[in-house]
Motif scaffolding. Structure first.
Motif, short mmCIF file in Angstrom:
data_model
loop_
_atom_site.label_atom_id
_atom_site.label_comp_id
_atom_site.label_asym_id
_atom_site.label_seq_id
_atom_site.Cartn_x
_atom_site.Cartn_y
_atom_site.Cartn_z
N THR A 87 45.88 -0.83 -70.49
CA THR A 87 44.54 -0.57 -70.46
C THR A 87 43.98 -1.41 -69.13
N ASP A 88 43.63 -2.55 -69.30
CA ASP A 88 43.31 -3.40 -68.00
C ASP A 88 44.45 -3.45 -67.19
N GLY A 89 44.31 -3.22 -66.16
CA GLY A 89 45.67 -3.18 -65.16
C GLY A 89 45.29 -2.72 -63.71
N ASP A 90 46.43 -2.87 -63.03
CA ASP A 90 46.50 -2.14 -61.70
C ASP A 90 47.25 -1.13 -61.70
N TYR A 91 47.10 0.36 -61.38
CA TYR A 91 47.94 1.06 -61.46
C TYR A 91 48.26 1.75 -60.17
N PHE A 121 41.56 11.53 -70.47
CA PHE A 121 42.22 10.64 -69.51
C PHE A 121 41.38 10.67 -68.23
N ILE A 122 41.48 9.64 -67.32
CA ILE A 122 40.92 9.91 -65.96
C ILE A 122 42.14 10.00 -65.05
N VAL A 123 41.76 10.74 -63.86
CA VAL A 123 42.76 11.07 -62.78
C VAL A 123 42.22 10.94 -61.39
N LEU A 124 42.77 10.11 -60.66
CA LEU A 124 42.42 10.01 -59.16
C LEU A 124 43.29 10.87 -58.40
N GLN A 125 42.91 11.69 -57.62
CA GLN A 125 43.67 13.01 -57.08
C GLN A 125 43.37 13.22 -55.73
N VAL A 126 44.35 13.80 -54.92
CA VAL A 126 44.25 14.29 -53.52
C VAL A 126 44.75 15.67 -53.68
N ASP A 127 44.39 16.50 -52.59
CA ASP A 127 44.59 17.70 -52.63
C ASP A 127 44.81 18.20 -51.09
N SER A 128 45.81 19.21 -50.90
CA SER A 128 46.32 19.50 -49.82
C SER A 128 45.40 19.88 -48.72
N SER A 129 44.25 19.80 -48.89
CA SER A 129 43.10 19.76 -47.79
C SER A 129 42.85 18.64 -47.39
N GLY A 130 43.25 17.44 -48.03
CA GLY A 130 42.99 16.32 -47.81
C GLY A 130 41.74 15.62 -48.50
N GLY A 131 41.30 16.33 -49.31
CA GLY A 131 40.31 16.00 -50.32
C GLY A 131 40.65 14.96 -51.38
N VAL A 132 39.72 14.04 -51.73
CA VAL A 132 39.96 12.94 -52.77
C VAL A 132 39.09 13.28 -53.89
N GLN A 133 39.45 13.32 -55.08
CA GLN A 133 38.64 13.49 -56.19
C GLN A 133 38.83 12.44 -57.30
N PRO A 190 38.66 4.50 -73.60
CA PRO A 190 38.98 4.83 -75.11
C PRO A 190 39.63 3.61 -75.70
N ASP A 191 39.35 3.67 -77.03
CA ASP A 191 40.13 2.70 -77.94
C ASP A 191 41.46 3.12 -78.24
N GLY A 192 42.32 2.22 -78.52
CA GLY A 192 43.86 2.35 -79.14
C GLY A 192 44.73 2.26 -78.02
N PRO A 193 46.12 2.48 -78.23
CA PRO A 193 46.98 2.10 -76.97
C PRO A 193 46.61 3.38 -76.09
N LEU A 194 46.73 3.12 -74.69
CA LEU A 194 46.38 4.21 -73.67
C LEU A 194 47.70 4.34 -72.89
#
Length: 224
Positions: A87-91, A121-133, A190-194
Protein backbone atom coordinates in the motif's frame (compact mmCIF):
# COMPACT_ATOMS: atom_id res chain seq x y z
CA UNK A 1 45.87 39.22 -30.02
CA UNK A 2 46.34 35.46 -30.05
CA UNK A 3 45.28 33.63 -26.91
CA UNK A 4 47.06 30.53 -25.75
CA UNK A 5 45.51 27.94 -23.47
CA UNK A 6 47.80 25.95 -21.22
CA UNK A 7 47.67 22.16 -21.10
CA UNK A 8 46.34 22.41 -17.54
CA UNK A 9 43.46 24.61 -18.66
CA UNK A 10 42.70 22.27 -21.55
CA UNK A 11 42.62 19.28 -19.21
CA UNK A 12 40.35 21.13 -16.77
CA UNK A 13 37.90 21.89 -19.56
CA UNK A 14 37.98 18.26 -20.70
CA UNK A 15 37.22 17.06 -17.16
CA UNK A 16 34.39 19.61 -16.87
CA UNK A 17 32.90 18.42 -20.17
CA UNK A 18 33.13 14.78 -19.10
CA UNK A 19 31.50 15.57 -15.75
CA UNK A 20 28.67 17.46 -17.45
CA UNK A 21 28.15 14.54 -19.84
CA UNK A 22 27.96 12.08 -16.97
CA UNK A 23 25.38 14.24 -15.18
CA UNK A 24 23.26 14.50 -18.31
CA UNK A 25 23.63 10.77 -18.99
CA UNK A 26 22.51 9.91 -15.46
CA UNK A 27 19.44 12.12 -15.82
CA UNK A 28 18.61 10.71 -19.25
CA UNK A 29 18.96 7.10 -18.17
CA UNK A 30 17.41 7.20 -14.71
CA UNK A 31 16.18 3.79 -13.61
CA UNK A 32 14.11 2.44 -10.74
CA UNK A 33 17.07 1.62 -8.51
CA UNK A 34 18.56 5.11 -8.77
CA UNK A 35 15.23 6.86 -8.12
CA UNK A 36 13.54 4.82 -5.39
CA UNK A 37 13.91 5.14 -1.64
CA UNK A 38 13.41 2.78 1.29
CA UNK A 39 13.72 -0.94 1.91
CA UNK A 40 13.03 -3.17 -1.06
CA UNK A 41 9.71 -5.04 -0.92
CA UNK A 42 9.67 -6.59 -4.39
CA UNK A 43 11.94 -6.63 -7.44
CA UNK A 44 11.77 -8.56 -10.68
CA UNK A 45 13.50 -8.37 -14.05
CA UNK A 46 11.08 -10.90 -15.59
CA UNK A 47 13.84 -13.34 -16.55
CA UNK A 48 11.86 -16.32 -15.24
CA UNK A 49 8.43 -17.21 -13.82
CA UNK A 50 9.35 -16.93 -10.11
CA UNK A 51 8.06 -13.36 -9.76
CA UNK A 52 4.45 -14.28 -9.10
CA UNK A 53 3.01 -12.99 -12.37
CA UNK A 54 -0.02 -14.68 -13.99
CA UNK A 55 0.62 -17.46 -16.47
CA UNK A 56 -0.94 -16.64 -19.82
CA UNK A 57 -0.17 -17.69 -23.42
CA UNK A 58 0.05 -14.00 -24.38
CA UNK A 59 2.53 -13.19 -21.60
CA UNK A 60 6.14 -14.29 -22.02
CA UNK A 61 9.04 -13.93 -19.58
CA UNK A 62 12.69 -14.49 -20.38
CA UNK A 63 16.10 -12.94 -20.97
CA UNK A 64 14.58 -9.94 -22.77
CA UNK A 65 12.06 -9.29 -19.97
CA UNK A 66 8.26 -9.38 -20.02
CA UNK A 67 6.28 -9.20 -23.26
CA UNK A 68 2.49 -8.81 -23.23
CA UNK A 69 0.58 -9.40 -26.48
CA UNK A 70 -2.72 -7.63 -27.05
CA UNK A 71 -5.17 -8.32 -29.87
CA UNK A 72 -8.88 -8.61 -30.57
CA UNK A 73 -11.25 -9.16 -28.80
CA UNK A 74 -9.22 -7.46 -26.03
CA UNK A 75 -8.04 -3.85 -26.13
CA UNK A 76 -6.66 -3.64 -22.57
CA UNK A 77 -5.03 -5.86 -19.98
CA UNK A 78 -4.49 -5.34 -16.23
CA UNK A 79 -1.57 -7.63 -15.38
CA UNK A 80 -1.44 -7.91 -11.57
CA UNK A 81 1.14 -9.65 -9.43
CA UNK A 82 -0.34 -12.59 -7.53
CA UNK A 83 2.13 -13.11 -4.67
CA UNK A 84 3.02 -9.68 -3.23
CA UNK A 85 0.95 -6.85 -1.75
CA UNK A 86 1.78 -3.24 -0.91
CA UNK A 87 0.00 0.00 0.00
CA UNK A 88 2.31 2.78 1.19
CA UNK A 89 5.40 2.50 -0.96
CA UNK A 90 7.50 3.54 -3.93
CA UNK A 91 6.37 1.75 -7.12
CA UNK A 92 8.46 1.73 -10.29
CA UNK A 93 8.12 0.06 -13.69
CA UNK A 94 10.61 0.16 -16.56
CA UNK A 95 9.29 -0.46 -20.07
CA UNK A 96 9.51 0.61 -23.70
CA UNK A 97 7.28 3.19 -25.35
CA UNK A 98 5.23 1.19 -27.90
CA UNK A 99 4.41 2.19 -31.44
CA UNK A 100 0.84 2.93 -32.51
CA UNK A 101 -0.69 0.00 -34.41
CA UNK A 102 -2.45 2.55 -36.68
CA UNK A 103 -2.40 6.37 -37.08
CA UNK A 104 -5.57 6.86 -35.03
CA UNK A 105 -5.04 3.94 -32.67
CA UNK A 106 -2.66 4.80 -29.83
CA UNK A 107 -0.91 2.20 -27.69
CA UNK A 108 -0.36 2.64 -23.93
CA UNK A 109 1.76 1.16 -21.16
CA UNK A 110 1.02 1.82 -17.50
CA UNK A 111 2.11 1.33 -13.91
CA UNK A 112 -0.76 -0.10 -11.82
CA UNK A 113 -0.86 0.30 -8.03
CA UNK A 114 -3.38 0.45 -5.16
CA UNK A 115 -5.29 -2.29 -6.97
CA UNK A 116 -8.11 -4.04 -5.14
CA UNK A 117 -8.65 -6.12 -8.28
CA UNK A 118 -8.74 -5.63 -12.06
CA UNK A 119 -11.74 -3.30 -11.70
CA UNK A 120 -10.43 -1.00 -8.95
CA UNK A 121 -6.94 0.52 -9.22
CA UNK A 122 -4.89 3.60 -10.17
CA UNK A 123 -2.70 3.68 -13.29
CA UNK A 124 0.01 6.08 -14.45
CA UNK A 125 0.30 5.59 -18.20
CA UNK A 126 2.11 6.89 -21.27
CA UNK A 127 0.91 6.57 -24.85
CA UNK A 128 2.62 6.20 -28.22
CA UNK A 129 2.13 9.91 -28.99
CA UNK A 130 4.20 10.82 -25.92
CA UNK A 131 1.22 11.76 -23.74
CA UNK A 132 1.01 10.97 -20.03
CA UNK A 133 -2.18 10.34 -18.06
CA UNK A 134 -3.18 9.41 -14.52
CA UNK A 135 -6.41 7.43 -14.18
CA UNK A 136 -8.43 5.93 -11.37
CA UNK A 137 -10.79 3.01 -11.92
CA UNK A 138 -13.38 2.10 -9.27
CA UNK A 139 -15.74 -0.85 -9.76
CA UNK A 140 -15.12 -0.69 -13.49
CA UNK A 141 -15.74 3.07 -13.86
CA UNK A 142 -12.90 5.30 -15.11
CA UNK A 143 -12.01 8.80 -13.88
CA UNK A 144 -9.10 10.78 -15.31
CA UNK A 145 -7.27 12.45 -12.45
CA UNK A 146 -6.64 16.16 -13.02
CA UNK A 147 -6.49 16.02 -16.83
CA UNK A 148 -3.54 15.11 -19.05
CA UNK A 149 -0.20 15.63 -17.33
CA UNK A 150 2.39 17.98 -18.82
CA UNK A 151 4.65 15.67 -20.83
CA UNK A 152 6.15 18.12 -23.34
CA UNK A 153 9.51 18.29 -21.56
CA UNK A 154 9.88 14.49 -21.36
CA UNK A 155 10.70 14.04 -25.04
CA UNK A 156 9.34 10.50 -25.16
CA UNK A 157 10.16 8.67 -28.39
CA UNK A 158 8.92 5.37 -29.79
CA UNK A 159 11.05 2.46 -28.69
CA UNK A 160 12.77 4.49 -25.98
CA UNK A 161 12.99 3.45 -22.31
CA UNK A 162 10.23 4.71 -20.02
CA UNK A 163 10.44 4.71 -16.22
CA UNK A 164 7.04 5.09 -14.54
CA UNK A 165 7.09 5.82 -10.81
CA UNK A 166 4.42 6.42 -8.16
CA UNK A 167 5.02 7.11 -4.48
CA UNK A 168 2.15 6.53 -2.04
CA UNK A 169 2.39 7.89 1.50
CA UNK A 170 -0.90 7.85 3.37
CA UNK A 171 -3.36 9.55 1.03
CA UNK A 172 -0.68 11.55 -0.83
CA UNK A 173 0.30 10.32 -4.29
CA UNK A 174 3.33 11.59 -6.24
CA UNK A 175 3.97 10.49 -9.83
CA UNK A 176 6.92 10.89 -12.18
CA UNK A 177 8.14 9.73 -15.60
CA UNK A 178 11.83 9.22 -16.38
CA UNK A 179 12.75 10.95 -13.15
CA UNK A 180 10.68 14.09 -13.86
CA UNK A 181 8.11 14.85 -11.16
CA UNK A 182 4.68 15.51 -12.68
CA UNK A 183 2.04 15.75 -9.96
CA UNK A 184 1.16 15.38 -6.29
CA UNK A 185 -2.46 14.72 -5.36
CA UNK A 186 -4.47 13.20 -2.51
CA UNK A 187 -6.31 9.96 -3.28
CA UNK A 188 -8.58 7.59 -1.39
CA UNK A 189 -6.82 4.30 -0.70
CA UNK A 190 -8.97 1.14 -0.84
CA UNK A 191 -9.15 -1.12 2.22
CA UNK A 192 -7.55 -4.54 2.41
CA UNK A 193 -4.47 -6.10 0.78
CA UNK A 194 -3.67 -4.26 -2.45
CA UNK A 195 -1.93 -5.46 -5.59
CA UNK A 196 0.32 -3.84 -8.17
CA UNK A 197 1.22 -4.60 -11.75
CA UNK A 198 1.37 -3.41 -15.35
CA UNK A 199 -1.24 -2.14 -17.80
CA UNK A 200 -1.40 -2.24 -21.60
CA UNK A 201 -4.04 -0.82 -23.92
CA UNK A 202 -4.90 0.17 -27.47
CA UNK A 203 -7.64 2.65 -28.39
CA UNK A 204 -9.36 0.02 -30.52
CA UNK A 205 -9.00 -3.70 -31.16
CA UNK A 206 -6.08 -4.98 -33.21
CA UNK A 207 -6.13 -8.20 -35.23
CA UNK A 208 -3.56 -10.94 -34.61
CA UNK A 209 -0.62 -10.98 -34.15
CA UNK A 210 -1.55 -7.82 -32.26
CA UNK A 211 0.70 -5.37 -30.43
CA UNK A 212 3.70 -6.34 -28.28
CA UNK A 213 4.41 -4.40 -25.09
CA UNK A 214 7.86 -4.75 -23.52
CA UNK A 215 8.86 -4.38 -19.84
CA UNK A 216 12.29 -4.87 -18.27
CA UNK A 217 11.88 -4.30 -14.52
CA UNK A 218 9.33 -3.91 -11.71
CA UNK A 219 10.41 -2.74 -8.28
CA UNK A 220 8.59 -1.74 -5.09
CA UNK A 221 10.21 -0.26 -2.00
CA UNK A 222 8.86 1.01 1.31
CA UNK A 223 9.54 4.64 0.37
CA UNK A 224 10.73 7.27 2.80
Amino acid sequence: MLKFVSNGMRMARVFQAVAAFLVLSTAAYADCASLQKGKEIFADTFTDNTGGWPTDPDASLGKTGLTLKLYTPNSSWVYLNNTFNATDGDYCLEGTLPASPAPKNLAYIGLVFLAKDAKTFIVLQVDSSGGVQLYRKVSGNWTQINGTLNSAALGLKLGSPVVLRAVVKGSLLSVSVNGTDLQKIRVQVPDGPLQFGAYVQTDSNVAKPGVSFEFSKYRVTAGE
